[in-house]
Write a protein that holds these residues in place. Structure first.
Motif, PDB file in Angstrom:
ATOM      1  N   ARG A  82     -21.205   0.863   1.176  1.00  0.00           N
ATOM      2  CA  ARG A  82     -20.091   1.795   0.976  1.00  0.00           C
ATOM      3  C   ARG A  82     -20.104   2.239  -0.481  1.00  0.00           C
ATOM      4  NH1 ARG A  82     -14.232   1.176  -0.567  1.00  0.00           N
ATOM      5  NH2 ARG A  82     -14.851  -0.865  -1.321  1.00  0.00           N
ATOM      6  N   GLY A 137      -9.462   0.418   0.719  1.00  0.00           N
ATOM      7  CA  GLY A 137      -9.718   0.982  -0.600  1.00  0.00           C
ATOM      8  C   GLY A 137      -8.998   2.300  -0.827  1.00  0.00           C
ATOM      9  N   PRO A 138      -9.429   3.052  -1.836  1.00  0.00           N
ATOM     10  CA  PRO A 138      -8.751   4.311  -2.189  1.00  0.00           C
ATOM     11  C   PRO A 138      -8.682   5.315  -1.034  1.00  0.00           C
ATOM     12  CG  PRO A 138     -10.250   3.643  -3.941  1.00  0.00           C
ATOM     13  CD  PRO A 138     -10.489   2.705  -2.804  1.00  0.00           C
ATOM     14  N   LEU A 156      -5.811   4.494   1.153  1.00  0.00           N
ATOM     15  CA  LEU A 156      -4.547   4.909   0.518  1.00  0.00           C
ATOM     16  C   LEU A 156      -4.351   6.421   0.658  1.00  0.00           C
ATOM     17  CD1 LEU A 156      -4.468   2.758  -2.757  1.00  0.00           C
ATOM     18  CD2 LEU A 156      -3.431   2.257  -0.546  1.00  0.00           C
ATOM     19  N   GLU A 197      -4.588  -0.061   4.771  1.00  0.00           N
ATOM     20  CA  GLU A 197      -4.109  -0.831   3.617  1.00  0.00           C
ATOM     21  C   GLU A 197      -5.179  -1.752   3.046  1.00  0.00           C
ATOM     22  OE1 GLU A 197      -3.615  -1.500   6.727  1.00  0.00           O
ATOM     23  OE2 GLU A 197      -3.254  -3.623   7.099  1.00  0.00           O
ATOM     24  N   LYS A 198      -6.328  -1.873   3.753  1.00  0.00           N
ATOM     25  CA  LYS A 198      -7.437  -2.707   3.259  1.00  0.00           C
ATOM     26  C   LYS A 198      -8.699  -1.889   3.093  1.00  0.00           C
ATOM     27  CE  LYS A 198      -5.180  -6.338   2.865  1.00  0.00           C
ATOM     28  NZ  LYS A 198      -4.999  -6.865   1.499  1.00  0.00           N
ATOM     29  N   TRP A 233     -16.771  -2.846   7.224  1.00  0.00           N
ATOM     30  CA  TRP A 233     -16.611  -1.455   6.805  1.00  0.00           C
ATOM     31  C   TRP A 233     -17.504  -0.570   7.647  1.00  0.00           C
ATOM     32  CZ3 TRP A 233     -13.271  -0.103   2.799  1.00  0.00           C
ATOM     33  CH2 TRP A 233     -12.766  -1.162   2.035  1.00  0.00           C
ATOM     34  N   PHE A 293     -15.988   5.223   4.437  1.00  0.00           N
ATOM     35  CA  PHE A 293     -15.903   3.915   5.089  1.00  0.00           C
ATOM     36  C   PHE A 293     -14.464   3.402   5.186  1.00  0.00           C
ATOM     37  CE2 PHE A 293     -20.311   3.974   3.789  1.00  0.00           C
ATOM     38  CZ  PHE A 293     -20.960   3.240   4.766  1.00  0.00           C
ATOM     39  N   PHE A 295      -6.585  -3.161  -2.681  1.00  0.00           N
ATOM     40  CA  PHE A 295      -6.446  -2.759  -1.279  1.00  0.00           C
ATOM     41  C   PHE A 295      -7.768  -2.872  -0.522  1.00  0.00           C
ATOM     42  CE2 PHE A 295      -2.974  -1.042  -3.739  1.00  0.00           C
ATOM     43  CZ  PHE A 295      -1.895  -1.519  -3.016  1.00  0.00           C
ATOM     44  N   VAL A 296      -8.410  -4.015  -0.727  1.00  0.00           N
ATOM     45  CA  VAL A 296      -9.529  -4.447   0.113  1.00  0.00           C
ATOM     46  C   VAL A 296      -9.230  -5.899   0.483  1.00  0.00           C
ATOM     47  CG1 VAL A 296     -11.249  -2.875  -0.881  1.00  0.00           C
ATOM     48  CG2 VAL A 296     -10.900  -5.142  -1.918  1.00  0.00           C
ATOM     49  N   PRO A 297      -9.913  -6.455   1.483  1.00  0.00           N
ATOM     50  CA  PRO A 297      -9.596  -7.822   1.894  1.00  0.00           C
ATOM     51  C   PRO A 297      -9.732  -8.838   0.751  1.00  0.00           C
ATOM     52  CG  PRO A 297     -10.942  -6.754   3.549  1.00  0.00           C
ATOM     53  CD  PRO A 297     -10.910  -5.824   2.370  1.00  0.00           C
ATOM     54  N   ALA A 302       0.836  -1.206   0.000  1.00  0.00           N
ATOM     55  CA  ALA A 302       0.000   0.000   0.000  1.00  0.00           C
ATOM     56  C   ALA A 302       0.872   1.257   0.000  1.00  0.00           C
ATOM     57  CB  ALA A 302      -0.936  -0.013   1.206  1.00  0.00           C
ATOM     58  N   TYR A 333     -12.053  -0.145   6.835  1.00  0.00           N
ATOM     59  CA  TYR A 333     -12.185  -1.563   7.171  1.00  0.00           C
ATOM     60  C   TYR A 333     -11.596  -1.880   8.549  1.00  0.00           C
ATOM     61  CZ  TYR A 333     -12.138  -6.608   6.676  1.00  0.00           C
ATOM     62  OH  TYR A 333     -12.348  -7.945   6.870  1.00  0.00           O
ATOM     63  N   LEU A 389     -22.136  -1.034  10.436  1.00  0.00           N
ATOM     64  CA  LEU A 389     -21.368  -1.719   9.393  1.00  0.00           C
ATOM     65  C   LEU A 389     -22.149  -1.732   8.077  1.00  0.00           C
ATOM     66  CD1 LEU A 389     -19.852  -4.833  11.219  1.00  0.00           C
ATOM     67  CD2 LEU A 389     -18.742  -2.676  10.637  1.00  0.00           C
ATOM     68  N   TYR A 426     -11.968  -4.015  -7.756  1.00  0.00           N
ATOM     69  CA  TYR A 426     -11.526  -3.168  -6.639  1.00  0.00           C
ATOM     70  C   TYR A 426     -11.790  -1.699  -6.972  1.00  0.00           C
ATOM     71  CZ  TYR A 426      -8.156  -0.154  -4.277  1.00  0.00           C
ATOM     72  OH  TYR A 426      -7.564   0.884  -3.619  1.00  0.00           O
TER      73      TYR A 426
END
Lengths: 199, 270
Positions: free
Chosen positions: B269, A183-184, A187, A180-181, A116, A136, B78-80, A18, A138, B2, B44
Motif C-alpha cells: 500500500r 489510514g488517511p 478518514l 476508521e482503520k 489491506w 487500499f 487510524f491503522v490497526p 476517527a 482495511y 491483499l 502512521y
C-alpha cells in the motif's frame, strides 16, 4: 451530531476518534430516541450476524424510521451486513433496508479476509470523492453482501472473486471495510459522509 | 489481492510518565527513541500499515501508563494497533482492548496456557489475537522435532519465553500450527538468532513457518536495510515484515521503504 449506535457489538472508540479527527461531533448512542435526533447515523460493530441482529432488535423501528426520513446512514462491517435481508451466517432476519443477502467468502481464499485490499470503483458516489481505483482499505470479515440490485454496488475488492466493498442506496451506505482503520483514505470517506450530513 | 504489510514495532518502557520507546531487546546500549504515541503518529503518517507496541518494562511500576499510551495513540493513529508484552490473562487482554487496541500479541502466556488463544478469539475475533513466537535454532537433539535444512546442517527451532530469557523445549513449528488451530489471526515470528544483528531475517525459519500455517506470518528480527525486507517477501510466504530500529532514528523512512518494495514488484500500500 453523528450518532454512533452502541448496541453491544465491539469497541466504538476508534470510530468515534476517527469522526472527531475529521471535525465532526460524534456521540456514542444507545437510545433510540437520541438516535432519532441525530443528523447522521453510523452502525458499526464486529461479530456474528445473529448476535448482532438480536442486540439491534430493540432499535429496529427507530432505525427503519430514521432511514425513511432521509437521515444519512452508514453501516460498517457487520453494521453493513445487518442492513441486508438475510445472511448465510445465521437464521435471523436482517433489517432489509438494502435488498439482497450476505454470503460466505469463497473457499479458495483464506477466511477471514484480514488486511489491506485495493478498491475497484464501480459507481461514483459522493462518499468516494478523493478516492481512486487502487486505494487500499482495511478489511476483517468472513461474509460479504450481495445486493439484489446491481447498481447498489459502488465498489468491490478482489478476494477469490469480486467482493462488495461498498453498497449504497439513497441515503444509506454500507462499508465492508473499516474506514476508521484505513489510514488517511479511510478518514476521507468519513469526511465525505460528514459532508453529506451537513448539506 | 491483499497487500504485504510493513509494521514498525515500538518497544516501550512504561516505567516513566508517558512511557518511552527504547531500542530493541538488547539492553546493552539503550537509546531512547521518543514518546510512544508521538512516534506512532509519525509512522502512521509515513504509511505504516499497522503499529505494534511491545511493553518491555522491566519493573512492575507501570500501572495505567499503557492504558494512557494506547488511548493517546488511538486518537491519532487510524491503522490497526497491536499491543503485546505482559498480557497474561483474559482480564489483561480486555483492558488493552478497552483502551483502544485492535489486537493483542501474546507469547509467554499462550505457551503456558494455550487455551487463552481460544478465549481471546472467541470474544474478539480471530483478527484480534496475534501469537508471538520467539524461536532459536537448535542443531543438536533433533529427535521428535520438525527439522529444517540450513547451510549449517539440519536444525529445529525452540520457543523461548519471558522476552527471550527462558527456553521452553517447545518446537516452534509445531507450536505455530497449534496456534493457528486455536484461532490465532497472525503469527509474529521473531528469530532469536537474528534479533539485533541487522544481518537480515531468518529466511529458513520464516519459510518453514509460512509453509505450515495458512494465517499470515509477520517476519521479525534482524532487519538492517530495505533489502532485507525485500528478501523476506521474495523468498518466503511472509505477509508482513516487522522492523524497529531502522525506522526509529530516521535511518530509513517507511514511505521510502514501501516505494522501494513496490519498484521491486512487491504488492504494498503506497
Amino acid at each position: 451530531m453523528i450518532a454512533i449506535l452502541d448496541y453491544g457489538m465491539g469497541n466504538l472508540y476508534s470510530i468515534k476518534n476517527a469522526f472527531e479527527k475529521v471535525g465532526a461531533e460524534a456521540r456514542i448512542v444507545t437510545d433510540g430516541k437520541v438516535m432519532r435526533e441525530a443528523d447522521g447515523i453510523v452502525i458499526p460493530g464486529v461479530g456474528a450476524f445473529d448476535s448482532a441482529m438480536k442486540k439491534i432488535a430493540p432499535l429496529r423501528d427507530d432505525i427503519i424510521d430514521t432511514v425513511r426520513s432521509g437521515t444519512p446512514f452508514m453501516g460498517i462491517c457487520i453494521g453493513m451486513q445487518v442492513l441486508f435481508e438475510k445472511s448465510e451466517e445465521g437464521n435471523s432476519e436482517g433489517l432489509g433496508i438494502i435488498r439482497g443477502n450476505v454470503v460466505e467468502l469463497p473457499e479458495n481464499v483464506l477466511v477471514p479476509q484480514i488486511g489491506w485490499n485495493e478498491l475497484e470503483i464501480k459507481k461514483h458516489i459522493s462518499l468516494l470523492n478523493g478516492i481512486n481505483d487502487g486505494d487500499f482499505f482495511y478489511f476483517v470479515h468472513s461474509y460479504y453482501c450481495v445486493p439484489k440490485d446491481e447498481p447498489a454496488v459502488c465498489a468491490t475488492v478482489e478476494y477469490g472473486k469480486q467482493v462488495t466493498a461498498i453498497a449504497a442506496s439513497d441515503n444509506v451506505c454500507g462499508l465492508q471495510f473499516h474506514p476508521e482503520k484505513s489510514g488517511p483514505k479511510g478518514l476521507t470517506i468519513l469526511e465525505n459522509f460528514v459532508g453529506s450530513v451537513k448539506c | 489481492m491483499l497487500a504485504k504489510r510493513i509494521i514498525p514495532c515500538l518497544d516501550c518502557d512504561l516505567a516513566v510518565p508517558e512511557g518511552r520507546v527504547v531500542k530493541g531487546k538488547e539492553f546493552k546500549e539503550i537509546r531512547h527513541a521518543g514518546i510512544p504515541w508521538v512516534l506512532a503518529e509519525r509512522y502512521y503518517l509515513d504509511g505504516a500499515d499497522e503499529i505494534v507496541f511491545l511493553d518491555i518494562t522491566a519493573s512492575s511500576d507501570r500501572r495505567g501508563t499503557m492504558v494512557d499510551v494506547i488511548k493517546k495513540t488511538a486518537e491519532r493513529v487510524f491503522v490497526p494497533l497491536t499491543v503485546g508484552g505482559g498480557i497474561n490473562s483474559m482480564a489483561d487482554a480486555r483492558k488493552v482492548f478497552n483502551s483502544g487496541a485492535d489486537k493483542v500479541s501474546i507469547n509467554t502466556a499462550a505457551l503456558k496456557d494455550p487455551a487463552l488463544i481460544n478465549e481471546i478469539t472467541e470474544s474478539y475475533g480471530r483478527q484480534a489475537c496475534v501469537v508471538a513466537i520467539d524461536a532459536k535454532r537448535r542443531y543438536g537433539d533433533l529427535a521428535g522435532h520438525e527439522t529444517v535444512p540450513t547451510p549449517q546442517g539440519k536444525c529445529w527451532f525452540e520457543c523461548s519465553s519471558h522476552g527471550g530469557r527462558q527456553f521452553t523445549g517447545i518446537d516452534a513449528l509445531k507450536w505455530a500450527a497449534e496456534a493457528e488451530e486455536r484461532g490465532a489471526g497472525d503469527i509474529l515470528l521473531t528469530s532469536m538468532d537474528r534479533d539485533g544483528t541487522k544481518e537480515g531475517y531468518d529466511i529458513e525459519l520464516t519459510q518453514a513457518v509460512s509453509d505450515r500455517v495458512r494465517i499470515p506470518v509477520i517476519a521479525s528480527g534482524g532487519v538492517g536495510s530495505p533489502q532485507h525486507i525485500l528478501e523476506v517477501f521474495q523468498k518466503t510466504g511472509a505477509q508482513a515484515a516487522l522492523a524497529a530500529s531502522i525506522f526509529h532514528y530516521g535511518e530509513y523512512k517507511i514511505g521510502d521503504v514501501k516505494k522501494y518494495l513496490k519498484e521491486n514488484g512487491i504488492h504494498v500500500r503506497v
